[in-house]
Design a protein around this motif. Structure first.
Motif, PDB file in Angstrom:
ATOM      1  N   UNK A 101       0.987  -0.969  -0.069  1.00 22.82           N
ATOM      2  CA  UNK A 101      -0.090  -0.088   0.138  1.00 22.82           C
ATOM      3  C   UNK A 101       0.662   1.181   0.093  1.00 22.82           C
ATOM      4  N   UNK A 145       0.933   4.126  -2.682  1.00 21.78           N
ATOM      5  CA  UNK A 145       0.931   5.809  -2.301  1.00 21.78           C
ATOM      6  C   UNK A 145       2.068   6.445  -2.758  1.00 21.78           C
ATOM      7  N   UNK A 200       1.353   7.172  -6.476  1.00 26.09           N
ATOM      8  CA  UNK A 200       0.465   8.384  -6.592  1.00 26.09           C
ATOM      9  C   UNK A 200       1.181   9.438  -6.236  1.00 26.09           C
ATOM     10  N   UNK A 201       1.934   9.510  -5.250  1.00 22.48           N
ATOM     11  CA  UNK A 201       2.765  10.809  -4.642  1.00 22.48           C
ATOM     12  C   UNK A 201       3.445  11.345  -5.809  1.00 22.48           C
ATOM     13  N   UNK A 248       1.397  12.599  -8.771  1.00 25.52           N
ATOM     14  CA  UNK A 248       0.865  13.845  -8.467  1.00 25.52           C
ATOM     15  C   UNK A 248       1.785  15.028  -8.355  1.00 25.52           C
ATOM     16  N   UNK A 283      -3.986  11.316  -9.225  1.00 28.32           N
ATOM     17  CA  UNK A 283      -3.655  10.020  -9.058  1.00 28.32           C
ATOM     18  C   UNK A 283      -4.404   9.386  -7.693  1.00 28.32           C
ATOM     19  N   UNK A 284      -4.444   8.183  -7.481  1.00 27.75           N
ATOM     20  CA  UNK A 284      -5.417   7.368  -6.591  1.00 27.75           C
ATOM     21  C   UNK A 284      -4.644   6.067  -6.135  1.00 27.75           C
ATOM     22  N   UNK A 285      -4.654   5.871  -4.952  1.00 31.32           N
ATOM     23  CA  UNK A 285      -4.063   4.634  -4.392  1.00 31.32           C
ATOM     24  C   UNK A 285      -5.055   4.016  -3.571  1.00 31.32           C
ATOM     25  N   UNK A 286      -5.148   2.674  -3.424  1.00 30.18           N
ATOM     26  CA  UNK A 286      -6.177   2.028  -2.497  1.00 30.18           C
ATOM     27  C   UNK A 286      -5.926   0.531  -2.244  1.00 30.18           C
ATOM     28  N   UNK A 287      -6.140  -0.081  -1.142  1.00 30.57           N
ATOM     29  CA  UNK A 287      -5.683  -1.241  -0.763  1.00 30.57           C
ATOM     30  C   UNK A 287      -6.910  -2.395  -1.279  1.00 30.57           C
ATOM     31  N   UNK A 316     -12.685   9.884 -11.077  1.00 35.48           N
ATOM     32  CA  UNK A 316     -13.921   9.718 -10.194  1.00 35.48           C
ATOM     33  C   UNK A 316     -14.161   8.311  -9.978  1.00 35.48           C
ATOM     34  N   UNK A 317     -13.525   7.169 -10.636  1.00 32.96           N
ATOM     35  CA  UNK A 317     -13.696   5.915 -10.475  1.00 32.96           C
ATOM     36  C   UNK A 317     -13.377   5.209  -8.979  1.00 32.96           C
ATOM     37  N   UNK A 318     -14.345   4.593  -8.613  1.00 35.60           N
ATOM     38  CA  UNK A 318     -13.768   3.842  -7.138  1.00 35.60           C
ATOM     39  C   UNK A 318     -14.021   2.520  -7.041  1.00 35.60           C
ATOM     40  N   UNK A 319     -14.246   1.953  -8.546  1.00 35.21           N
ATOM     41  CA  UNK A 319     -14.326   0.515  -8.562  1.00 35.21           C
ATOM     42  C   UNK A 319     -12.932  -0.066  -8.482  1.00 35.21           C
ATOM     43  N   UNK A 320     -13.013  -1.495  -8.528  1.00 38.60           N
ATOM     44  CA  UNK A 320     -11.804  -2.118  -8.305  1.00 38.60           C
ATOM     45  C   UNK A 320     -11.149  -2.080  -9.832  1.00 38.60           C
ATOM     46  N   UNK A 357      -1.429  14.456  -1.710  1.00 39.67           N
ATOM     47  CA  UNK A 357      -2.045  13.026  -1.625  1.00 39.67           C
ATOM     48  C   UNK A 357      -2.074  12.791  -0.181  1.00 39.67           C
ATOM     49  N   UNK A 371      -9.225   4.348   3.684  1.00 41.90           N
ATOM     50  CA  UNK A 371      -7.845   3.815   3.332  1.00 41.90           C
ATOM     51  C   UNK A 371      -7.386   4.008   1.903  1.00 41.90           C
ATOM     52  N   UNK A 372      -8.140   4.960   1.214  1.00 41.66           N
ATOM     53  CA  UNK A 372      -7.514   5.358  -0.029  1.00 41.66           C
ATOM     54  C   UNK A 372      -6.510   6.634  -0.058  1.00 41.66           C
ATOM     55  N   UNK A 373      -5.976   6.887  -1.261  1.00 41.17           N
ATOM     56  CA  UNK A 373      -5.090   8.116  -1.109  1.00 41.17           C
ATOM     57  C   UNK A 373      -5.641   8.787  -2.249  1.00 41.17           C
ATOM     58  N   UNK A 374      -5.516  10.368  -2.325  1.00 47.37           N
ATOM     59  CA  UNK A 374      -6.009  10.869  -3.461  1.00 47.37           C
ATOM     60  C   UNK A 374      -5.743  12.232  -2.957  1.00 47.37           C
ATOM     61  N   UNK A 432     -19.388   8.413  -6.877  1.00 49.76           N
ATOM     62  CA  UNK A 432     -18.291   8.821  -7.675  1.00 49.76           C
ATOM     63  C   UNK A 432     -18.313   8.099  -8.770  1.00 49.76           C
ATOM     64  N   UNK A 433     -18.324   6.726  -8.659  1.00 55.08           N
ATOM     65  CA  UNK A 433     -18.229   5.624  -9.950  1.00 55.08           C
ATOM     66  C   UNK A 433     -19.586   5.787 -10.642  1.00 55.08           C
ATOM     67  N   UNK A 493     -19.305  -5.838  -5.309  1.00 56.03           N
ATOM     68  CA  UNK A 493     -18.680  -4.679  -6.431  1.00 56.03           C
ATOM     69  C   UNK A 493     -19.783  -4.211  -7.075  1.00 56.03           C
ATOM     70  N   UNK A 545     -19.405  -1.670  -9.966  1.00 59.28           N
ATOM     71  CA  UNK A 545     -18.556  -0.923 -10.860  1.00 59.28           C
ATOM     72  C   UNK A 545     -19.367  -0.099 -11.971  1.00 59.28           C
TER      73      UNK A 545
END
Lengths: 182, 397
Positions: free
Chosen positions: A16, A20, A23-24, A27, A33-37, A62-66, B7, B175-178, B275-276, B360, B362
């Protein structure tokens, strides 16, 4: 431009944190950029196979899908490949980057595969097998997705000075030593 | 006002906002996926960046009780929890609302056991929807930051005085970073002001909280919560408007809308999946499909009028739910249907279970929902059953 990447590692290897830092760095170069677990399996237990993800784009994300079909896959620990299909969904023409001293044969020829002795570099520079920063150095070299200077900045802002310097050495070594598909 | 954009992890964005709002008392019990917020705040207190009393508790019940007491004594009080922890707080939250204590609580949404899980859905906060606490659901890390700054003002307003939950989906947001824009602490502190209680526990002027009552006033206490939530509507509108004027960010007040003009089908949802859905709506619009989105930002107070107005003459509405009232269906869909009862425009409302237990959602699933809703709109009629997206029927054989 939207680039999606997936990192395979074991809990405790900093997958993770790697997402990050990527992404940093992106950016810092003016990209979004976006990072997620990864979610599941009861959370990130030390040693268990885990995944982390990142998206890099020219426009707000905008996407938050896997991420199901990544452009890039990074494998921190090749022993995971015996139990996890690290190639799952990797786009044709995509890139696979593996922490390995020797080339490993993979079952697809429509992708480009690279190897870097990130574990060995981590032992040499940090004294312990945390190879996430070395792998980012290799990623920078093979994709140019994030520049080596901004990677170093991202590492610098993530760690205290002394540890940061050791990690930056790992980044540079991996940048030099990555090999594989031309 | 210009802030600093970097971020950040979602939990960190929340902690940054809470620090700048300077709560006098913090009491939080760790639970995944809320714990990073607790850890960040504990670091701020130990390093002297935040001068709060940080009270460790032996359970969520105790943590809620500690901030209850602190708030009754006139302190600005903050707590956070998730899932089972919120359920354990339930009894205290009812008391907090009825005694009109404006505690701010971050609810990091996570599904409820059994089976035990860390997957995100909305069952935890929905289980507390009747407590009297306000609920704001956020869709991004920036909105999580913004909403926390706004929350103290809203909750502590003398005409509101209710606990407030800022609900954010576990993992997907926590737990996401943006990129998140954080404003200077001084500017945020000034916006957030300080808690000016209309009364408080004071040895010099003793008073009782939670005393006995009978049928002569009990219903009145519940009705008073109805009135307070009505006041909260106005307050949420005015505070979000003022926040926009000062900091330039607006995430919606009670609702937000996306491309609802001339829409023939409108999707209604809450939280991170909004958002999606925005991305999916843009793609469908590019294909010429007239799709729009209504984001329900405040689940309490429930924005009936705003939703009806935003849906306009759209003949079809699909509601995406991440919580279940067993034997009835999706909780958001039930409320949307109730809102439209007696309305001159009667759209077909198709309820979807989408994202329960972390299933999910999506763009592919969202487009499938649009297609199913369009077919259901032709023949199914408004009393259609909930459609469970991704349900494995093989599980039951």
């Amino acid at each position: 431009m939207l680039v999606e990447l997936r990192i395979h590692g074991r809990g405790g290897q900093g997958s993770v944190a790697m997402a990050e830092m990527i992404a940093g760095a992106a950016f810092a170069e003016g990209k979004f950029a976006q990072a997620f677990p990864y979610l599941g399996g009861g959370g990130e237990r030390r040693g268990a196979p885990v995944q982390a993800y990142a998206r890099i784009s020219d426009s707000p994300i905008k996407l938050r899908e896997k991420i199901e079909e990544p452009d890039l896959v990074i494998v921190q620990d090749p022993s995971i490949m015996e139990m996890v299909d690290v190639l799952a969904g990797l786009k044709p023409g995509g890139i696979l980057l593996i922490n390995s001293e020797e080339p490993i044969k993979v079952s697809r020829d429509d992708i480009r595969t690279f190897f870097v002795p990130a574990g060995k570099i981590a032992i040499e520079t940090l004294g312990r097998p945390i190879m996430n920063t070395a792998l980012i150095g290799a990623l920078s070299r093979i994709t140019g997705l994030v520049g080596i200077d901004t990677v170093e900045e991202a590492v610098r802002s993530k760690f205290p000075k002394e540890i940061a310097e050791k990690n930056i050495l790992a980044v540079r070594k991996a940048y030099e030593q990555v090999g594989g598909a031309a | 006002m210009k802030g600093k954009t970097a971020i950040l992890e979602g939990s960190r964005a929340v902690a940054e906002a809470v620090r700048a709002c300077r709560p006098d008392v913090i009491s939080v019990y760790p639970i995944t996926p809320q714990t990073h917020i607790l850890e960040d705040l504990a670091r701020f207190v130990s390093s002297g960046q935040l001068k709060s009393q940080f009270v460790r508790a032996d359970s969520e019940f105790s943590a809620a009780s500690i901030v209850y007491g602190a708030s009754a004594a006139g302190a600005r009080a903050y707590t956070a929890s998730a899932s089972q922890g919120l359920l354990l707080m339930n009894e205290v939250i009812y008391a907090m609302a009825s005694t009109r204590l404006p505690v701010v609580l971050t609810a990091v949404n996570r599904a409820i056991s059994a089976p035990i899980t860390i997957q995100p859905d909305h069952q935890d906060t929905m289980s507390l929807r009747d407590t009297g606490a306000l609920q704001i659901h956020v869709e991004s890390l920036q909105e999580a930051y913004d909403a926390h700054v706004q929350s103290f003002r809203i909750a502590e307003d003398p005409e509101v005085l209710l606990p407030i939950f800022i609900c954010m989906d576990g993992w997907v947001l926590s737990h996401s970073y943006e990129p998140v824009t954080v404003f200077p602490d001084e500017a945020i502190s000034e916006f957030a002001g300080t808690f000016q209680p209309v009364q408080k526990l004071d040895p010099a002027k003793p008073l009782t909280y939670g005393s006995y009552a009978d049928q002569d006033v009990l219903m009145e206490y519940r009705y008073a919560l109805m009135l307070a939530q009505e006041k909260a509507r106005e307050k949420i509108r005015s505070v979000t408007k003022e926040y926009k004027e000062v900091f330039g960010h607006f995430d919606g007040d009670l609702i937000d809308t996306h491309r609802t003009e001339d829409a023939e089908i409108i999707l209604v949802a809450m939280g991170s999946m909004v958002s999606t859905i925005r991305a999916a709506v843009d793609e469908l619009r590019a294909e010429g499909r007239k799709v729009g989105l209504v984001k329900v930002r405040t689940f309490r107070p429930f924005p009936e009028e705003e939703i009806i107005k935003a849906c306009g003459k759209a003949p079809l509405i699909a509601v995406l739910d991440k919580s279940l009232s067993v034997n009835t269906g999706g909780i958001l869909a039930t409320e949307i249907k109730a809102a439209f009862y007696g309305n001159p425009v009667q759209p077909v409302i198709v309820p979807f279970m989408a994202g329960l237990g972390g299933k999910e959602v999506n763009r592919r699933v969202i487009k499938e929902i649009v297609d199913i809703a369009c077919r259901a709109g032709d023949k199914q009629g408004p009393r259609g059953d909930t459609i469970w997206m991704g349900l494995d029927h093989g599980f039951f054989s």
